[in-house]
Design a protein around this motif. Structure first.
Motif, PDB file in Angstrom:
ATOM      1  N   ALA A  18      69.335  55.554  18.335  1.00 55.89           N
ATOM      2  CA  ALA A  18      70.682  54.971  18.361  1.00 55.89           C
ATOM      3  C   ALA A  18      71.671  56.111  18.567  1.00 55.89           C
ATOM      4  O   ALA A  18      71.927  56.899  17.659  1.00 55.89           O
ATOM      5  CB  ALA A  18      70.967  54.229  17.066  1.00 55.89           C
ATOM      6  N   THR A  20      74.991  55.790  19.851  1.00 58.01           N
ATOM      7  CA  THR A  20      76.273  55.299  19.338  1.00 58.01           C
ATOM      8  C   THR A  20      76.032  53.854  18.917  1.00 58.01           C
ATOM      9  O   THR A  20      74.974  53.298  19.223  1.00 58.01           O
ATOM     10  CB  THR A  20      77.387  55.334  20.424  1.00 58.01           C
ATOM     11  N   PRO A  21      77.011  53.213  18.277  1.00 56.53           N
ATOM     12  CA  PRO A  21      76.808  51.798  17.945  1.00 56.53           C
ATOM     13  C   PRO A  21      76.567  50.928  19.186  1.00 56.53           C
ATOM     14  O   PRO A  21      75.937  49.888  19.108  1.00 56.53           O
ATOM     15  CB  PRO A  21      78.109  51.407  17.246  1.00 56.53           C
ATOM     16  N   GLU A  22      77.044  51.389  20.342  1.00 57.77           N
ATOM     17  CA  GLU A  22      76.902  50.615  21.571  1.00 57.77           C
ATOM     18  C   GLU A  22      75.712  51.033  22.433  1.00 57.77           C
ATOM     19  O   GLU A  22      75.397  50.356  23.418  1.00 57.77           O
ATOM     20  CB  GLU A  22      78.178  50.740  22.429  1.00 57.77           C
ATOM     21  N   LEU A  23      75.061  52.148  22.120  1.00 62.99           N
ATOM     22  CA  LEU A  23      74.001  52.669  22.986  1.00 62.99           C
ATOM     23  C   LEU A  23      72.771  53.072  22.188  1.00 62.99           C
ATOM     24  O   LEU A  23      72.853  53.912  21.288  1.00 62.99           O
ATOM     25  CB  LEU A  23      74.500  53.892  23.772  1.00 62.99           C
ATOM     26  N   THR A  24      71.638  52.464  22.516  1.00 58.97           N
ATOM     27  CA  THR A  24      70.350  52.831  21.935  1.00 58.97           C
ATOM     28  C   THR A  24      69.378  53.083  23.065  1.00 58.97           C
ATOM     29  O   THR A  24      69.278  52.284  24.001  1.00 58.97           O
ATOM     30  CB  THR A  24      69.806  51.702  21.033  1.00 58.97           C
TER      31      THR A  24
END
Length: 79
Positions: A18, A20-24
């Motif tokens: 993970a 960022t919260p938007e990208l895994t």
């Protein structure tokens, strides 16, 4: 299934990173080299890396993956 190539790294864990919260980044590999060192590999698509990362990010992902792997191994085998 094919036997492992002598001297080749062996996959010891698959994990998601993970970023960022938007990208895994899914399906990363933690691999053990013949000398015992651990390395990470990005997922692949059509035989090519599906993600390209600069060294500082690779270092942070590697450190977290190795710590998690060692923690799991220590916890699993310390009982």
């Amino acid at each position: 299934m094919e036997p492992a190539v002598p001297g080749a790294a062996v996959t010891v864990a698959l994990f998601n990173a993970a970023i960022t919260p938007e990208l895994t980044i899914a399906n990363m590999k933690l691999r053990k080299k013949p000398d015992g060192d651990l390395k990470i590999e990005a997922p692949r698509a059509f035989g090519e890396p599906a993600a390209l990362m600069r060294r500082p990010l690779v270092n942070r992902i590697h450190a977290a993956a190795v710590a998690a792997y060692k923690g799991i191994c220590i916890d699993r085998f310390s009982h």
